[in-house]
Design a protein around this motif. Structure first.
Motif, PDB file in Angstrom:
ATOM      1  N   PRO A  49       0.822  -1.212   0.000  1.00  0.00           N
ATOM      2  CA  PRO A  49       0.000   0.000   0.000  1.00  0.00           C
ATOM      3  C   PRO A  49       0.860   1.269   0.000  1.00  0.00           C
ATOM      4  CG  PRO A  49      -0.095  -1.087   2.141  1.00  0.00           C
ATOM      5  CD  PRO A  49       0.737  -1.950   1.257  1.00  0.00           C
ATOM      6  N   ASP A  50       0.262   2.374  -0.477  1.00  0.00           N
ATOM      7  CA  ASP A  50       1.007   3.634  -0.563  1.00  0.00           C
ATOM      8  C   ASP A  50       1.206   4.261   0.807  1.00  0.00           C
ATOM      9  OD1 ASP A  50       1.124   3.382  -3.285  1.00  0.00           O
ATOM     10  OD2 ASP A  50      -0.799   4.429  -3.598  1.00  0.00           O
ATOM     11  N   ASN A  51       0.212   3.995   1.701  1.00  0.00           N
ATOM     12  CA  ASN A  51       0.326   4.612   3.025  1.00  0.00           C
ATOM     13  C   ASN A  51       1.518   4.056   3.793  1.00  0.00           C
ATOM     14  OD1 ASN A  51      -1.547   2.334   2.799  1.00  0.00           O
ATOM     15  ND2 ASN A  51      -1.540   2.364   5.027  1.00  0.00           N
ATOM     16  N   GLU A  52       2.045   4.901   4.669  1.00  0.00           N
ATOM     17  CA  GLU A  52       3.187   4.475   5.456  1.00  0.00           C
ATOM     18  C   GLU A  52       2.719   3.495   6.531  1.00  0.00           C
ATOM     19  OE1 GLU A  52       6.357   6.557   8.332  1.00  0.00           O
ATOM     20  OE2 GLU A  52       5.884   7.705   6.516  1.00  0.00           O
ATOM     21  N   LEU A  53       3.444   2.404   6.689  1.00  0.00           N
ATOM     22  CA  LEU A  53       3.045   1.403   7.681  1.00  0.00           C
ATOM     23  C   LEU A  53       3.992   1.456   8.863  1.00  0.00           C
ATOM     24  CD1 LEU A  53       2.348  -1.609   5.313  1.00  0.00           C
ATOM     25  CD2 LEU A  53       0.653  -0.290   6.591  1.00  0.00           C
ATOM     26  N   GLU A  54       3.417   1.166  10.041  1.00  0.00           N
ATOM     27  CA  GLU A  54       4.263   1.087  11.228  1.00  0.00           C
ATOM     28  C   GLU A  54       4.981  -0.244  11.249  1.00  0.00           C
ATOM     29  OE1 GLU A  54       3.453   2.815  15.181  1.00  0.00           O
ATOM     30  OE2 GLU A  54       1.391   2.787  14.450  1.00  0.00           O
ATOM     31  N   ILE A  55       6.169  -0.234  11.821  1.00  0.00           N
ATOM     32  CA  ILE A  55       6.923  -1.473  12.016  1.00  0.00           C
ATOM     33  C   ILE A  55       6.393  -2.131  13.293  1.00  0.00           C
ATOM     34  CG2 ILE A  55       9.232  -2.406  12.441  1.00  0.00           C
ATOM     35  CD1 ILE A  55       8.791  -1.138   9.633  1.00  0.00           C
ATOM     36  N   ASN A  56       6.238  -3.432  13.260  1.00  0.00           N
ATOM     37  CA  ASN A  56       5.716  -4.121  14.443  1.00  0.00           C
ATOM     38  C   ASN A  56       6.832  -4.349  15.456  1.00  0.00           C
ATOM     39  OD1 ASN A  56       3.709  -5.472  15.981  1.00  0.00           O
ATOM     40  ND2 ASN A  56       4.628  -7.425  15.392  1.00  0.00           N
ATOM     41  N   ARG A  57       6.781  -3.570  16.524  1.00  0.00           N
ATOM     42  CA  ARG A  57       7.762  -3.700  17.597  1.00  0.00           C
ATOM     43  C   ARG A  57       7.073  -4.196  18.853  1.00  0.00           C
ATOM     44  NH1 ARG A  57      12.010   0.117  17.774  1.00  0.00           N
ATOM     45  NH2 ARG A  57      11.347   0.486  19.913  1.00  0.00           N
ATOM     46  N   LEU A  58       7.850  -4.751  19.762  1.00  0.00           N
ATOM     47  CA  LEU A  58       7.269  -5.231  21.012  1.00  0.00           C
ATOM     48  C   LEU A  58       6.538  -4.125  21.750  1.00  0.00           C
ATOM     49  CD1 LEU A  58      10.093  -7.404  22.584  1.00  0.00           C
ATOM     50  CD2 LEU A  58       7.985  -8.206  21.533  1.00  0.00           C
ATOM     51  N   ASP A  59       7.082  -2.911  21.654  1.00  0.00           N
ATOM     52  CA  ASP A  59       6.505  -1.842  22.458  1.00  0.00           C
ATOM     53  C   ASP A  59       5.385  -1.101  21.742  1.00  0.00           C
ATOM     54  OD1 ASP A  59       8.671  -0.962  20.849  1.00  0.00           O
ATOM     55  OD2 ASP A  59       8.650   0.955  21.861  1.00  0.00           O
ATOM     56  N   ASN A  60       5.032  -1.524  20.498  1.00  0.00           N
ATOM     57  CA  ASN A  60       3.817  -0.921  19.921  1.00  0.00           C
ATOM     58  C   ASN A  60       2.821  -1.968  19.408  1.00  0.00           C
ATOM     59  OD1 ASN A  60       4.832  -1.810  17.458  1.00  0.00           O
ATOM     60  ND2 ASN A  60       5.192   0.216  16.634  1.00  0.00           N
ATOM     61  N   GLN A  61       3.287  -3.159  19.132  1.00  0.00           N
ATOM     62  CA  GLN A  61       2.432  -4.241  18.610  1.00  0.00           C
ATOM     63  C   GLN A  61       1.487  -3.714  17.524  1.00  0.00           C
ATOM     64  OE1 GLN A  61       2.049  -7.713  19.686  1.00  0.00           O
ATOM     65  NE2 GLN A  61       2.971  -7.797  21.693  1.00  0.00           N
ATOM     66  N   ALA A  62       2.077  -2.968  16.596  1.00  0.00           N
ATOM     67  CA  ALA A  62       1.274  -2.357  15.539  1.00  0.00           C
ATOM     68  C   ALA A  62       0.511  -3.407  14.731  1.00  0.00           C
ATOM     69  CB  ALA A  62       2.185  -1.546  14.615  1.00  0.00           C
ATOM     70  N   LEU A  63       1.128  -4.573  14.562  1.00  0.00           N
ATOM     71  CA  LEU A  63       0.520  -5.603  13.721  1.00  0.00           C
ATOM     72  C   LEU A  63      -0.812  -6.091  14.284  1.00  0.00           C
ATOM     73  CD1 LEU A  63       0.637  -7.547  11.336  1.00  0.00           C
ATOM     74  CD2 LEU A  63       2.029  -9.085  12.744  1.00  0.00           C
ATOM     75  N   VAL A  64      -0.867  -6.322  15.592  1.00  0.00           N
ATOM     76  CA  VAL A  64      -2.112  -6.816  16.198  1.00  0.00           C
ATOM     77  C   VAL A  64      -3.229  -5.805  15.953  1.00  0.00           C
ATOM     78  CG1 VAL A  64      -3.236  -7.473  18.364  1.00  0.00           C
ATOM     79  CG2 VAL A  64      -0.878  -8.153  17.924  1.00  0.00           C
ATOM     80  N   ARG A  65      -2.883  -4.545  16.008  1.00  0.00           N
ATOM     81  CA  ARG A  65      -3.893  -3.501  15.816  1.00  0.00           C
ATOM     82  C   ARG A  65      -4.339  -3.416  14.351  1.00  0.00           C
ATOM     83  NH1 ARG A  65      -3.836  -1.154  20.883  1.00  0.00           N
ATOM     84  NH2 ARG A  65      -2.006  -1.828  22.042  1.00  0.00           N
ATOM     85  N   TYR A  66      -3.394  -3.545  13.412  1.00  0.00           N
ATOM     86  CA  TYR A  66      -3.788  -3.603  11.996  1.00  0.00           C
ATOM     87  C   TYR A  66      -4.696  -4.805  11.763  1.00  0.00           C
ATOM     88  CZ  TYR A  66      -0.206  -0.258  10.379  1.00  0.00           C
ATOM     89  OH  TYR A  66       0.540   0.849  10.149  1.00  0.00           O
ATOM     90  N   TYR A  67      -4.246  -5.922  12.299  1.00  0.00           N
ATOM     91  CA  TYR A  67      -4.946  -7.179  12.030  1.00  0.00           C
ATOM     92  C   TYR A  67      -6.372  -7.136  12.554  1.00  0.00           C
ATOM     93  CZ  TYR A  67      -5.725 -12.189  11.606  1.00  0.00           C
ATOM     94  OH  TYR A  67      -6.224 -13.409  11.257  1.00  0.00           O
ATOM     95  N   GLU A  68      -6.497  -6.625  13.777  1.00  0.00           N
ATOM     96  CA  GLU A  68      -7.819  -6.547  14.389  1.00  0.00           C
ATOM     97  C   GLU A  68      -8.743  -5.645  13.571  1.00  0.00           C
ATOM     98  OE1 GLU A  68      -8.797  -4.774  18.464  1.00  0.00           O
ATOM     99  OE2 GLU A  68      -7.982  -6.781  18.865  1.00  0.00           O
ATOM    100  N   ALA A  69      -8.211  -4.501  13.139  1.00  0.00           N
ATOM    101  CA  ALA A  69      -9.019  -3.559  12.357  1.00  0.00           C
ATOM    102  C   ALA A  69      -9.434  -4.176  11.027  1.00  0.00           C
ATOM    103  CB  ALA A  69      -8.225  -2.272  12.129  1.00  0.00           C
ATOM    104  N   GLU A  70      -8.520  -4.936  10.421  1.00  0.00           N
ATOM    105  CA  GLU A  70      -8.822  -5.455   9.086  1.00  0.00           C
ATOM    106  C   GLU A  70      -9.736  -6.674   9.109  1.00  0.00           C
ATOM    107  OE1 GLU A  70      -5.283  -4.056   6.262  1.00  0.00           O
ATOM    108  OE2 GLU A  70      -4.654  -5.579   7.689  1.00  0.00           O
ATOM    109  N   TRP A  71      -9.496  -7.572  10.027  1.00  0.00           N
ATOM    110  CA  TRP A  71     -10.329  -8.785  10.034  1.00  0.00           C
ATOM    111  C   TRP A  71     -11.693  -8.536  10.647  1.00  0.00           C
ATOM    112  CZ3 TRP A  71     -10.022 -13.174   7.357  1.00  0.00           C
ATOM    113  CH2 TRP A  71      -8.801 -13.452   6.723  1.00  0.00           C
ATOM    114  N   ARG A  72     -11.779  -7.476  11.459  1.00  0.00           N
ATOM    115  CA  ARG A  72     -13.080  -7.167  12.070  1.00  0.00           C
ATOM    116  C   ARG A  72     -14.144  -6.914  10.989  1.00  0.00           C
ATOM    117  NH1 ARG A  72     -12.423  -2.261  15.432  1.00  0.00           N
ATOM    118  NH2 ARG A  72     -11.384  -3.540  16.985  1.00  0.00           N
ATOM    119  N   ARG A  73     -13.670  -6.430   9.828  1.00  0.00           N
ATOM    120  CA  ARG A  73     -14.622  -6.148   8.741  1.00  0.00           C
ATOM    121  C   ARG A  73     -15.344  -7.409   8.269  1.00  0.00           C
ATOM    122  NH1 ARG A  73     -10.899  -3.774   4.271  1.00  0.00           N
ATOM    123  NH2 ARG A  73      -9.693  -5.564   4.961  1.00  0.00           N
TER     124      ARG A  73
END
Lengths: 508, 536
Positions: free
Chosen positions: A482-506
C-alpha cells in the motif's frame, strides 16, 4: 372431558417429541464440546432413561391435584429443556464443573419427563380401558420419539442450530402446558386456572425473549462456526482444538480459526516450505520450524533427502501429540513428527529463541497462527526476527506465513516491512488456498538474493511447478504494497495486532 | 484487635469488605512471609543509645557512604568510575538497593519497589552514560535522542484498567466517558501542554528531570503552594474520571492523594517526560526485576567497596572529617571508621538521630522530610489470573483497578515474553493517610495474613480465580518508602538547605528533590560524589 381425549393424546405426542429432543440436544452438545461422542451419547442416553425411571417411580407420590401437577411439570420441562442448550454452552465456557451441570441438567429433564406419562395415564384412566390406554399412550410416545430423532439431524440442527432448537421446543412444550389448562379445565380447581395460565404465559414469554436474543448470545459462536461434524475437540492449556470432518475431508480449528483443511492444505504447505528450501544455496541440512505443530510443514521438509535434522518448536503439546495420535492427521502428515530426524520442542517460540543455544540452521519455516492477539503479535516483531537471525547462518533462508494480503493488506505488508526493518532482504509472495482465500508469505534472507526458479525434479509436488512458483512473486494491484506508510511491528507498539484486528473485524 | 471486615474496610472500602467477607478467606493453602526491610533494627536508633567501639575496631577510609539505595549506589558508582577506590558504602540490609530492591524465583525476577525508568532526554548526559555502560542504548536518532532496544521498553499491551467487571486498554477510563468528561480530559492536556512548552527567560523548562534543572521562576514555583486538587478545582475541572486519573498519578509516583500532593509535583508527573506539547511521553525502560537491574549493575561495579548488614549508629563530625560508628547486624559488634568525607545517602529525616550535633543547630528541618509507607506484595501464581469476560483487554504490564486505593499490579513475566502458565504479579499499595506516621503504624500493625488477605480481596473482584491460582505471597512493608511532595515542600526552602554540606557530611538522596524517582536519586549521588572529588 371426553371431547378432549384425542387432543390429550396429541399432547402425549408433543411431550414425547420434546423429551427426546432434549436428550439429543444434551448428547450432541456434550460430544460437541467434550469430544468422544460414543462415550457422551452412551452416558447421556443411559442417564436420561434412568432419570425417566426415577421420575416414573416418583409419580406414585403425587396423590392429589393430578391435572395441576401435570401442567406444572410440563411448564418446568419447558423452561429447563428450553434453556438447556444455551445454558450448557454458557456453562462450558464459564465454569470448571461443566460435567456436573451437564449431567444434572440431563437428570433433571429426564426425571420431569418421566413424571409426565404416568400422570397423564392416571388422568386418562377413567376415560378408557386400561389396555386401550396403555396401547395408545405408549404408541404415541414412541412415534413422538421417532419423529424427534428424524427431525433432529435432518432439519433442526442444520437450520436452527442447537440453541434455537432448544428454545423452540421449550416454547412448544410451554404452549402444550398452557393449552392443557383448557383441555383439563374440568379437573382443575377453578381458583387455580388463572394462576396456572399466568405461569404458562410467563414461561413462554421468557423463552420467546431467549429465542429472539439467541443471535446475540455469544454462546452461539462455536455452534454456528462449525458447519461440519466434530470428530475431535479438546481444550488444552493454551487453546481450544477442534477437528471437524466434512464431505471434502477434515479441518483443524484453533480457537475457532481454521488452521488447514485436508482438501487443499498441500497448496498452503508447499507454498510455505519449498521456496525457502529451494532458495537456500546448497543442500539444506538443518531446518528449524517455528509453529507448525500439525506436522504438515515437516512432511514437506522431509521430502529433501539432504535434510539431516529438523527442530520443531510449537507451544502446545496437545497439538504435537494430536499430530501423531489422531489417525487422520498422522496419515496426512505422513507421521512426520515421528521421523527420527525430527526433534519436537514444546515452548513459546519467543521464549525458546531467547534461551536456546541451538543455532546454525540452514532454513527456517515459520508457521504461526495469524497475529490476532498480543501473545502471537510478539512472534512477528523486530525483536523476534532479530533473535531468529542470530540463530541462522548468513546465507540461511526463511519462509514465513504472513496472513492474507487481500483481507488484511496492511497486516501483510506490516510483516514484510518488519522483516526488512530487522535486517532481512525479502521476496513477498502469495498464492490461492481455497479454504483461506488469497494467502501471503514472505521469503527472507540475510543478504540480497534471487527469486527461486528451478524446482528439483526429485521432489514430488502436487501444486507447485516452475511456472506457478514464478507467478507467486507478482502481486496484483489489490494486494500490492500500500502507498500509506506502515508502522513497524515492535514489542513496544504491537502495531501488527492492531492492523490485524481492524482489518479482520470487517469480515466478522 | 480488628476484625477481618474492619481491616478490609479500612484498606479497600466497605463494598469490597462485604463481598470478601461473604466468600471465605481461603488463604490457608497459600504460603508466604513478610520479607526484608529491617524495621526493628532501624528503630533501635530512635532510642539514641551510645555505642562504644573498642580501639582495635577502628579503620581509616577516605569516604564513607551511609545508605545503599540508588543515591548511595550512584555516588559509589561515580567514584569508582573516576578511578577512586578508597571508599566504603555501608548498607543496613544484607543486600543494597533500597526501594529498587528485587527478588527472583525459578521462573522470573520481580521487583520489590521501583520498576521502570522513563527514557531520559539526551541532555541528561550523566544518566545516558549509565545506560550506555549497561548497553541499553541501541543508537541515537537524528536529534541525538536515545533509541533503546525494544526488548527493554515496556512491551505492548502496556496498561489496562478494570472498571465494573471489565478490563479496558489504557489508564484513562474512556469507556462510558461523557462528552463533558472527554472535553475536560482534552482541556487538562492542553493545560499540561502549556507547561510542557513553557520556558523561563533563561530558556529553562518549568518541569524537567532532574528537578535541579527546573525553572525557579515564581510563576512555576507558585504551583507548589497549592495542592493538585486545588489546582484542578481552580481550573474548573470536576470530571470524576479526570480526578481519578490525576489522583492515580499522584498515588503511583508519590504514594499520596490528589489533595496531599502539591500542584507542582502533580504537573511534574505529566510534564517532565514529554518533549513538547502534543508529543508522546517518553517510553519506559523496564525489566522483569524492575529497577533491580540498575542496582545489580551498580553492585557489580563496586562490590568490594560495599558492606551490607551494617547499621550506622552515629556519625560524629570532627575537625578533619568524621567518625562513623556502625553495628555489624550479624555479629552485633560495634565498629568505627575514621573518614575524611561522608556522603549521607540515608533518608533525610534520620539525620537528626544519627548525626551528632545536628540538632544543636539544625542546618535544615529534618522532620520536614516526611516519608510515606507502602506495602508491596509479590504473588506467585501457578496459572494466569482469569478475566471475567473472554474478550476483555488481556493481561498487561501494568494492571490498575479503578475502584481500588491500591495501584493494582505489574506482571513480572511480561517483559520476558512469557504469556502462558505461571507468573509473578507485583501488587502495590500506598498508605495514603494524611498523617504519614499513622499510615506507617497502621501498616506495621498488620501481619502477613492480614496484608495478603487485603491484596487477595482487592484482586478477587477482577479475578475470580486469584485465590486458587496463587501459591505464595511474599510481602515487603516499606515503613519509610519515599518522600511526600506535599504542598509547599518542594519550593519551601528545606531542600536547598540540605543540599549544602554539614561540616564534612554531604547529603545525597531523592529527598533532596522532593520527588522519589530513580533519576533524582542518581543525580544527587553523582552531585555529592563530584563535590568530594573537587575537595579531594
Amino acid at each position: 372431558m371426553n371431547r378432549s381425549v384425542p387432543l390429550l393424546f396429541l399432547n402425549v405426542f408433543v411431550v414425547a417429541t420434546c423429551g427426546l429432543i432434549y436428550e439429543l440436544l444434551a448428547g450432541t452438545l456434550a460430544s460437541y464440546v467434550l469430544g468422544d461422542s460414543v462415550t457422551q451419547f452412551s452416558i447421556i442416553i443411559g442417564l436420561y432413561l434412568f432419570a425417566m425411571g426415577v421420575g416414573s417411580w416418583l409419580s406414585r407420590f403425587v396423590e392429589n391435584d393430578l391435572a395441576e401437577r401435570f401442567i406444572d411439570i410440563e411448564l418446568a420441562v419447558a423452561i429447563l429443556g428450553g434453556v438447556s442448550a444455551p445454558l450448557l454452552f454458557f456453562a462450558f465456557a464459564n465454569v470448571s464443573f461443566f460435567s456436573v451441570v451437564l449431567y444434572g441438567m440431563v437428570f433433571g429433564i429426564g426425571a420431569l419427563v418421566g413424571l409426565e406419562i404416568p400422570l397423564l395415564m392416571r388422568i386418562l384412566k377413567d376415560e378408557l380401558d386400561f389396555k386401550e390406554l396403555v396401547a395408545r399412550v405408549l404408541a404415541l410416545d414412541y412415534v413422538g420419539a421417532l419423529v424427534a430423532s428424524i427431525l433432529f439431524p435432518i432439519f433442526l440442527v442444520p437450520t436452527l442450530g442447537l440453541v434455537r432448537t432448544s428454545l423452540v421446543f421449550g416454547i412448544l412444550n410451554g404452549i402444550v402446558g398452557l393449552w392443557g389448562t383448557w383441555l383439563l379445565t374440568p379437573l382443575l380447581k377453578p381458583g387455580k386456572i388463572v394462576f396456572l395460565r399466568i405461569k404458562g404465559v410467563f414461561v413462554i414469554t421468557l423463552l420467546v425473549i431467549g429465542a429472539i436474543k439467541a443471535d446475540s448470545l455469544t454462546v452461539l459462536a462455536e455452534e454456528s462456526l462449525f458447519q461440519e461434524t466434530i470428530i475431535h475437540a479438546q481444550s488444552s492449556r493454551y487453546q481450544r482444538i477442534v477437528v471437524t470432518r466434512g464431505r471434502t475431508g477434515f479441518s483443524l480449528f484453533l480457537n475457532g480459526n481454521l488452521q488447514f483443511s485436508s482438501f487443499d492444505e498441500y497448496r498452503y504447505h508447499e507454498a510455505l516450505v519449498h521456496p525457502a528450501m529451494i532458495a537456500f544455496e546448497g543442500e539444506p541440512k538443518r531446518v528449524l520450524v517455528l509453529g507448525g505443530g500439525d506436522g504438515l510443514a515437516v512432511r514437506e521438509i522431509l521430502k529433501y533427502p539432504s535434510v539431516e535434522h529438523v527442530t520443531l518448536v510449537d507451544l502446545d503439546p496437545a497439538i504435537t501429540s494430536l499430530a501423531t495420535d489422531l489417525p487422520v492427521l498422522a496419515e496426512l502428515n505422513k507421521r512426520s513428527l515421528k521421523d527420527k530426524r525430527v526433534t519436537v520442542v514444546n515452548s513459546d517460540a519467543y521464549v525458546w529463541l531467547d534461551r536456546t543455544d541451538a543455532s546454525g540452521f540452514d532454513v527456517a519455516i515459520i508457521d504461526f497462527p495469524d497475529p490476532n492477539n498480543f501473545a502471537l503479535g510478539k512472534l512477528y516483531s523486530t525483536r523476534f526476527y532479530k533473535m531468529l537471525r542470530a540463530k541462522l547462518r548468513p546465507d540461511s533462508t526463511v519462509g514465513i506465513q504472513s496472513t492474507s494480503p487481500l483481507y488484511a493488506r496492511n497486516s501483510y505488508w506490516c510483516i514484510v516491512e518488519t522483516l526488512e526493518a530487522s535486517g532481512f532482504k525479502v521476496k513477498p509472495y502469495q498464492t490461492t488456498v481455497p479454504s483461506f482465500g488469497i494467502w501471503g508469505y514472505v521469503l527472507a534472507k540475510g543478504s540480497e538474493f534471487e527469486r527461486p526458479k528451478e524446482i528439483p525434479a526429485e521432489i514430488p509436488l502436487a501444486f507447485l511447478d516452475k511456472d506457478s512458483m514464478a507467478g507467486m512473486f507478482d502481486f496484483p494491484v489489490d494486494t500490492s504494497r500500500p502507498d500509506n506508510e506502515l508502522e513497524i511491528n515492535r514489542l513496544d507498539n504491537q502495531a501488527l495486532v492492531r492492523y490485524y484486528e481492524a482489518e479482520w473485524r470487517r469480515f466478522e | 484487635m480488628f476484625t477481618r471486615r474492619e481491616i478490609l474496610r479500612a484498606f479497600l472500602g466497605l463494598p469490597v469488605a462485604l463481598a470478601a467477607c461473604k466468600s471465605s478467606s481461603r488463604t490457608n493453602a497459600i504460603d508466604g512471609r513478610i520479607v526484608g526491610a529491617s524495621n526493628e533494627i532501624g528503630h533501635i536508633l530512635r532510642d539514641r543509645r551510645k555505642f562504644e567501639v573498642p580501639v582495635d575496631r577502628w579503620t581509616d577510609v577516605d569516604t564513607v557512604i551511609v545508605g545503599g539505595g540508588i543515591a548511595g549506589l550512584s555516588a559509589a558508582w561515580s567514584l569508582k568510575r573516576k578511578g577512586f577506590n578508597d571508599f566504603l558504602l555501608l548498607e543496613l540490609e544484607e543486600r543494597a538497593g533500597g526501594t529498587s530492591a528485587s527478588g527472583s524465583s525459578d521462573l522470573t525476577a520481580y521487583p520489590w519497589g521501583a520498576h521502570y525508568l522513563p527514557v531520559p532526554f539526551a541532555q541528561n548526559t550523566e544518566l545516558v552514560e549509565l545506560l550506555d555502560e549497561m548497553r541499553l542504548i541501541e543508537s541515537k536518532d537524528e536529534a541525538g535522542e536515545l533509541i533503546i532496544p525494544e526488548q527493554y521498553l515496556t512491551r505492548d499491551p502496556e496498561e489496562r484498567i478494570y472498571h465494573k467487571g471489565r478490563w479496558y486498554e489504557g489508564l484513562y477510563l474512556y469507556a462510558g466517558a461523557s462528552e463533558e468528561d472527554l472535553r475536560q480530559y482534552n482541556a487538562f492536556y492542553s493545560e499540561v501542554g502549556k507547561w510542557i512548552n513553557w520556558r523561563d527567560p533563561e530558556g529553562r523548562r518549568a518541569f524537567t528531570v532532574p528537578v535541579s534543572s527546573c525553572s525557579t521562576d515564581a510563576e512555576v514555583t507558585a504551583l507548589d503552594k497549592i495542592s493538585f486538587a486545588q489546582w484542578l478545582a481552580d481550573k474548573g475541572f470536576s470530571s470524576e474520571r479526570l480526578e481519578w486519573y490525576c489522583d492515580y498519578a499522584c498515588r503511583d509516583d508519590y504514594g499520596r492523594t490528589l489533595s496531599q500532593t502539591s500542584a507542582w509535583a502533580g504537573l511534574f508527573y505529566f510534564c517532565s517526560r514529554v518533549p513538547a506539547a502534543g508529543e508522546e511521553s517518553q517510553s519506559f525502560i523496564t525489566f522483569p526485576e524492575g529497577n533491580g537491574r540498575f542496582v545489580d549493575h551498580f553492585v557489580s561495579r563496586i562490590k568490594k567497596n560495599l558492606q551490607g548488614s551494617s547499621l550506622v549508629a552515629e556519625v560524629i563530625p570532627g575537625e578533619e572529617g568524621a567518625e562513623v560508628v556502625y553495628i555489624d547486624t550479624k555479629t552485633k559488634q560495634a565498629r568505627g571508621i575514621r573518614a575524611k568525607n561522608v556522603i549521607y545517602s540515608a533518608p533525610m529525616f534520620t539525620a537528626g538521630y544519627l548525626i551528632r550535633g545536628f540538632n544543636d543547630s539544625p542546618p535544615f528541618a529534618a522532620a520536614e522530610f516526611r516519608h510515606n509507607s507502602w506495602f508491596v506484595a509479590n504473588l506467585f501464581l501457578k496459572e494466569r489470573p482469569k478475566n471475567r469476560f473472554e474478550r476483555d483487554f488481556p493481561l498487561s504490564w501494568d494492571n490498575v483497578l479503578y475502584e481500588s486505593p491500591s495501584l493494582g499490579y505489574v506482571t513480572a513475566t511480561h517483559q520476558k515474553g512469557i504469556d502462558y502458565g505461571p507468573t509473578v504479579l507485583t501488587y502495590y499499595y500506598p498508605m495514603a493517610e494524611e498523617d504519614t506516621r499513622l499510615g506507617m503504624q497502621k501498616l506495621l500493625s498488620l501481619d502477613w495474613k492480614e496484608l495478603s488477605d487485603i491484596c487477595l480481596a482487592d484482586l478477587e473482584r477482577a479475578h475470580e480465580n486469584i485465590r486458587e491460582a496463587t501459591e505464595r505471597i511474599d510481602i515487603m512493608r516499606w515503613g519509610h518508602a519515599m518522600i511526600s511532595p506535599k504542598t509547599g515542600f518542594i519550593w519551601g526552602g528545606e531542600r536547598e538547605k540540605a543540599m549544602k554540606p554539614f561540616r564534612n557530611i554531604r547529603f545525597a538522596h531523592s529527598d533532596l528533590s522532593g520527588i522519589a524517582i530513580f533519576e533524582e536519586a542518581f543525580h544527587h549521588g553523582l552531585r555529592a560524589a563530584s563535590e568530594i572529588e573537587k575537595t579531594g
